[in-house]
Design a protein around this motif. Structure first.
Motif, PDB file in Angstrom:
ATOM      1  N   PRO A 197      52.847   2.113 -12.623  1.00  0.00           N
ATOM      2  CA  PRO A 197      51.812   1.783 -11.634  1.00  0.00           C
ATOM      3  C   PRO A 197      50.841   2.937 -11.416  1.00  0.00           C
ATOM      4  CG  PRO A 197      53.980   1.097 -10.862  1.00  0.00           C
ATOM      5  CD  PRO A 197      54.206   1.928 -12.092  1.00  0.00           C
ATOM      6  N   GLY A 198      49.562   2.598 -11.416  1.00  0.00           N
ATOM      7  CA  GLY A 198      48.521   3.578 -11.139  1.00  0.00           C
ATOM      8  C   GLY A 198      48.072   4.399 -12.332  1.00  0.00           C
ATOM      9  N   LEU A 199      48.748   4.293 -13.456  1.00  0.00           N
ATOM     10  CA  LEU A 199      48.402   5.130 -14.602  1.00  0.00           C
ATOM     11  C   LEU A 199      47.279   4.540 -15.444  1.00  0.00           C
ATOM     12  CD1 LEU A 199      48.924   7.560 -16.453  1.00  0.00           C
ATOM     13  CD2 LEU A 199      50.779   6.248 -17.533  1.00  0.00           C
ATOM     14  N   PHE A 200      47.296   3.236 -15.662  1.00  0.00           N
ATOM     15  CA  PHE A 200      46.419   2.641 -16.661  1.00  0.00           C
ATOM     16  C   PHE A 200      45.240   1.885 -16.054  1.00  0.00           C
ATOM     17  CE2 PHE A 200      50.568   2.670 -19.008  1.00  0.00           C
ATOM     18  CZ  PHE A 200      50.188   3.603 -19.974  1.00  0.00           C
ATOM     19  N   LEU A 201      44.067   2.082 -16.660  1.00  0.00           N
ATOM     20  CA  LEU A 201      42.883   1.274 -16.396  1.00  0.00           C
ATOM     21  C   LEU A 201      42.849   0.174 -17.451  1.00  0.00           C
ATOM     22  CD1 LEU A 201      40.299   4.180 -15.995  1.00  0.00           C
ATOM     23  CD2 LEU A 201      41.466   2.954 -14.156  1.00  0.00           C
ATOM     24  N   PRO A 202      42.849  -1.098 -17.046  1.00  0.00           N
ATOM     25  CA  PRO A 202      42.950  -2.165 -18.041  1.00  0.00           C
ATOM     26  C   PRO A 202      41.650  -2.368 -18.822  1.00  0.00           C
ATOM     27  CG  PRO A 202      42.682  -3.097 -15.853  1.00  0.00           C
ATOM     28  CD  PRO A 202      42.823  -1.612 -15.659  1.00  0.00           C
ATOM     29  N   GLY A 203      41.774  -2.349 -20.145  1.00  0.00           N
ATOM     30  CA  GLY A 203      40.659  -2.666 -21.028  1.00  0.00           C
ATOM     31  C   GLY A 203      40.898  -4.001 -21.711  1.00  0.00           C
ATOM     32  N   VAL A 204      39.819  -4.681 -22.050  1.00  0.00           N
ATOM     33  CA  VAL A 204      39.898  -5.940 -22.785  1.00  0.00           C
ATOM     34  C   VAL A 204      38.941  -5.848 -23.965  1.00  0.00           C
ATOM     35  CG1 VAL A 204      39.591  -8.440 -22.712  1.00  0.00           C
ATOM     36  CG2 VAL A 204      40.476  -7.239 -20.694  1.00  0.00           C
ATOM     37  N   ALA A 205      39.455  -6.114 -25.158  1.00  0.00           N
ATOM     38  CA  ALA A 205      38.676  -5.955 -26.380  1.00  0.00           C
ATOM     39  C   ALA A 205      37.707  -7.104 -26.587  1.00  0.00           C
ATOM     40  CB  ALA A 205      39.607  -5.846 -27.586  1.00  0.00           C
ATOM     41  N   PHE A 206      36.660  -6.825 -27.373  1.00  0.00           N
ATOM     42  CA  PHE A 206      35.816  -7.881 -27.917  1.00  0.00           C
ATOM     43  C   PHE A 206      35.331  -7.412 -29.278  1.00  0.00           C
ATOM     44  CE2 PHE A 206      32.714  -5.120 -26.000  1.00  0.00           C
ATOM     45  CZ  PHE A 206      31.521  -5.304 -26.681  1.00  0.00           C
ATOM     46  N   GLY A 207      34.695  -8.320 -30.003  1.00  0.00           N
ATOM     47  CA  GLY A 207      34.284  -7.995 -31.361  1.00  0.00           C
ATOM     48  C   GLY A 207      35.389  -8.159 -32.379  1.00  0.00           C
ATOM     49  N   ALA A 208      36.527  -8.691 -31.942  1.00  0.00           N
ATOM     50  CA  ALA A 208      37.620  -8.978 -32.867  1.00  0.00           C
ATOM     51  C   ALA A 208      37.452 -10.398 -33.393  1.00  0.00           C
ATOM     52  CB  ALA A 208      38.964  -8.802 -32.168  1.00  0.00           C
ATOM     53  N   ARG A 209      38.427 -10.847 -34.164  1.00  0.00           N
ATOM     54  CA  ARG A 209      38.276 -12.169 -34.791  1.00  0.00           C
ATOM     55  C   ARG A 209      38.396 -13.304 -33.777  1.00  0.00           C
ATOM     56  NH1 ARG A 209      40.380  -8.927 -38.748  1.00  0.00           N
ATOM     57  NH2 ARG A 209      39.340  -9.088 -40.775  1.00  0.00           N
ATOM     58  N   LYS A 210      39.108 -13.063 -32.685  1.00  0.00           N
ATOM     59  CA  LYS A 210      39.224 -14.063 -31.633  1.00  0.00           C
ATOM     60  C   LYS A 210      38.633 -13.470 -30.359  1.00  0.00           C
ATOM     61  CE  LYS A 210      42.480 -17.080 -29.192  1.00  0.00           C
ATOM     62  NZ  LYS A 210      43.907 -17.453 -29.008  1.00  0.00           N
ATOM     63  N   GLU A 211      37.469 -13.988 -29.965  1.00  0.00           N
ATOM     64  CA  GLU A 211      36.739 -13.410 -28.852  1.00  0.00           C
ATOM     65  C   GLU A 211      37.213 -13.982 -27.515  1.00  0.00           C
ATOM     66  OE1 GLU A 211      34.899 -11.022 -29.242  1.00  0.00           O
ATOM     67  OE2 GLU A 211      33.937 -11.119 -31.194  1.00  0.00           O
ATOM     68  N   PRO A 212      37.348 -13.141 -26.484  1.00  0.00           N
ATOM     69  CA  PRO A 212      37.531 -13.694 -25.141  1.00  0.00           C
ATOM     70  C   PRO A 212      36.203 -14.295 -24.681  1.00  0.00           C
ATOM     71  CG  PRO A 212      37.249 -11.321 -25.023  1.00  0.00           C
ATOM     72  CD  PRO A 212      37.302 -11.674 -26.487  1.00  0.00           C
ATOM     73  N   SER A 213      36.259 -15.360 -23.919  1.00  0.00           N
ATOM     74  CA  SER A 213      35.036 -15.962 -23.413  1.00  0.00           C
ATOM     75  C   SER A 213      34.510 -15.152 -22.236  1.00  0.00           C
ATOM     76  CB  SER A 213      35.288 -17.402 -22.970  1.00  0.00           C
ATOM     77  OG  SER A 213      36.081 -17.423 -21.788  1.00  0.00           O
ATOM     78  N   ILE A 214      33.233 -15.309 -21.941  1.00  0.00           N
ATOM     79  CA  ILE A 214      32.641 -14.626 -20.798  1.00  0.00           C
ATOM     80  C   ILE A 214      33.306 -15.101 -19.504  1.00  0.00           C
ATOM     81  CG2 ILE A 214      30.520 -14.257 -19.503  1.00  0.00           C
ATOM     82  CD1 ILE A 214      30.666 -12.786 -22.201  1.00  0.00           C
ATOM     83  N   ASP A 215      33.604 -16.387 -19.414  1.00  0.00           N
ATOM     84  CA  ASP A 215      34.280 -16.896 -18.220  1.00  0.00           C
ATOM     85  C   ASP A 215      35.660 -16.267 -18.054  1.00  0.00           C
ATOM     86  OD1 ASP A 215      32.148 -18.488 -17.530  1.00  0.00           O
ATOM     87  OD2 ASP A 215      32.987 -20.319 -18.407  1.00  0.00           O
ATOM     88  N   GLU A 216      36.374 -16.122 -19.163  1.00  0.00           N
ATOM     89  CA  GLU A 216      37.697 -15.491 -19.092  1.00  0.00           C
ATOM     90  C   GLU A 216      37.585 -14.050 -18.619  1.00  0.00           C
ATOM     91  OE1 GLU A 216      41.475 -14.324 -22.012  1.00  0.00           O
ATOM     92  OE2 GLU A 216      39.707 -15.357 -22.839  1.00  0.00           O
ATOM     93  N   LEU A 217      36.590 -13.324 -19.126  1.00  0.00           N
ATOM     94  CA  LEU A 217      36.399 -11.936 -18.717  1.00  0.00           C
ATOM     95  C   LEU A 217      36.049 -11.838 -17.239  1.00  0.00           C
ATOM     96  CD1 LEU A 217      34.445 -10.610 -21.829  1.00  0.00           C
ATOM     97  CD2 LEU A 217      36.822 -10.109 -21.222  1.00  0.00           C
ATOM     98  N   ARG A 218      35.246 -12.762 -16.759  1.00  0.00           N
ATOM     99  CA  ARG A 218      34.925 -12.767 -15.324  1.00  0.00           C
ATOM    100  C   ARG A 218      36.195 -12.972 -14.493  1.00  0.00           C
ATOM    101  NH1 ARG A 218      29.678 -12.810 -13.999  1.00  0.00           N
ATOM    102  NH2 ARG A 218      28.132 -13.439 -15.572  1.00  0.00           N
TER     103      ARG A 218
END
Length: 338
Positions: free
Chosen positions: A119-140
């Motif tokens: 807890p408290g150590l990590f800032l969550p990142g989410v990738a894009f530009g990979a073969r399976k893209e997260p949608s903008i709605d999902e990122l929101r």
């Protein structure tokens, strides 16, 4: 992400450098860590700190490239036995070296698992530009739930595409709107990338920092950092940083896996050009937790950096880039709980 997998780094580490505890005297922010699984590497797979030159294969092009023959270290870093060992070993290494915050990218649920374990150590990142893209709605939705703090790693170069390709503009637009940083890979892939299994789409030319110009002109308020500082195209990166004050770089993986002389030359050139305040520390920790200490040691060992510049690279620049509050900075400088 500079993926160095399965005996692809073949330098011999000096005993003095290997596994050294870096006396850096303060907290660290690591802007580049991955929550991977051990599916891609076998237990105990070695990787080599880059104090000496990486041995690159030279073969007849008619022959298959034998990656297992690329050499081995005298004292390698070794991958852990399983997924739990990777998670726990990485957390232990980060804490051992006083890393107070780390940007963690990987599958969303795995990132959540690692965050729960520390807890408290990590800032969550989410990738894009990979073969399976997260949608903008999902990122929101992820951002609203506190599960998206950095948009990245952007794997666009690994797809052989330009960062100013229109398909990626919605992601840059979202980051600018939400005022969250973007982390984009621009630099080397694994040694012999063109022949490396699974990396057939990678293009070295797509790592040119100049390809970011249209993105930065369209999104002037975007906070963006180039992972691996566009290595080895340092002059191009210096030109871009001079023109665009919202552009930062990290030194991840290059600081421990690449030849030390090459890394220090690149770092010195960026510092001499006046950008010591826009260089972020990172490890690109993938499968070898001991890389954390090696990366910190490479900054501490740089003879051209003064104490203030080392502190800026290891902590201060990222604290400013992330807009940490005075209270957060004070908490980071309090004695760590072990």
């Amino acid at each position: 992400m500079l993926r160095i997998v399965l005996l692809v780094a073949a330098a011999v580490a000096t005993p003095a450098a290997f596994g050294a505890e870096a006396p850096h005297g303060g907290p660290v922010i690591d802007m580049h860590v991955h929550a991977f699984t051990m599916a891609e590497v076998p237990p105990g797979a070695p990787a080599c700190p880059g104090d000496q030159a990486v041995v690159m294969p030279t073969v007849d092009p008619a022959q298959d490239l034998d990656f297992s023959a690329m050499g081995a270290c005298a004292r390698p870093l070794l991958a852990p036995p399983d997924d739990a060992g990777l998670r726990d070993g990485t957390i232990t290494a980060l804490r051992r070296h006083d890393v107070r915050r780390a940007m963690l990218e990987g599958p969303v649920e795995r990132v959540a698992e690692w965050r729960e374990a520390a807890p408290g150590l990590f800032l969550p990142g989410v990738a894009f530009g990979a073969r399976k893209e997260p949608s903008i709605d999902e990122l929101r939705r992820l951002h609203a739930a506190g599960r998206l703090a950095v948009l990245g790693e952007a794997y666009i170069q690994y797809r052989g595409q330009r960062p100013d390709d229109p398909r990626y503009d919605p992601y840059f637009s979202l980051a600018e709107e939400l005022d969250i940083p973007v982390a984009i890979h621009m630099g080397e892939g694994p040694p012999a990338t063109a022949r490396f299994p699974g990396y057939e789409d990678y293009r070295a030319a797509m790592g040119s920092p100049f390809l970011l110009e249209a993105v930065l002109r369209k999104h002037p308020k975007l906070r963006i950092y180039v992972m691996h500082y566009g290595s080895p195209l340092v002059d191009e990166m210096i030109a871009m940083m001079f023109a665009y004050p919202n552009l930062y770089v990290d030194v991840a993986c290059n600081d421990w896996a690449m030849p030390r002389a090459q890394f220090h030359d690149a770092l010195r050139r960026m510092v001499d050009a006046g950008f010591a305040k826009r260089i972020l520390f990172g490890t690109d920790q993938m499968y070898w937790p001991d890389a954390v200490g090696e990366a910190i040691e490479s900054i501490e060992a740089a003879p051209f950096l003064d104490a203030g510049q080392k502190r800026d690279i290891l902590y201060g620049n990222a604290a400013r880039f992330l807009r940490l509050s005075e209270a957060e900075i004070a908490a980071d400088h309090a004695p760590a709980r072990r």
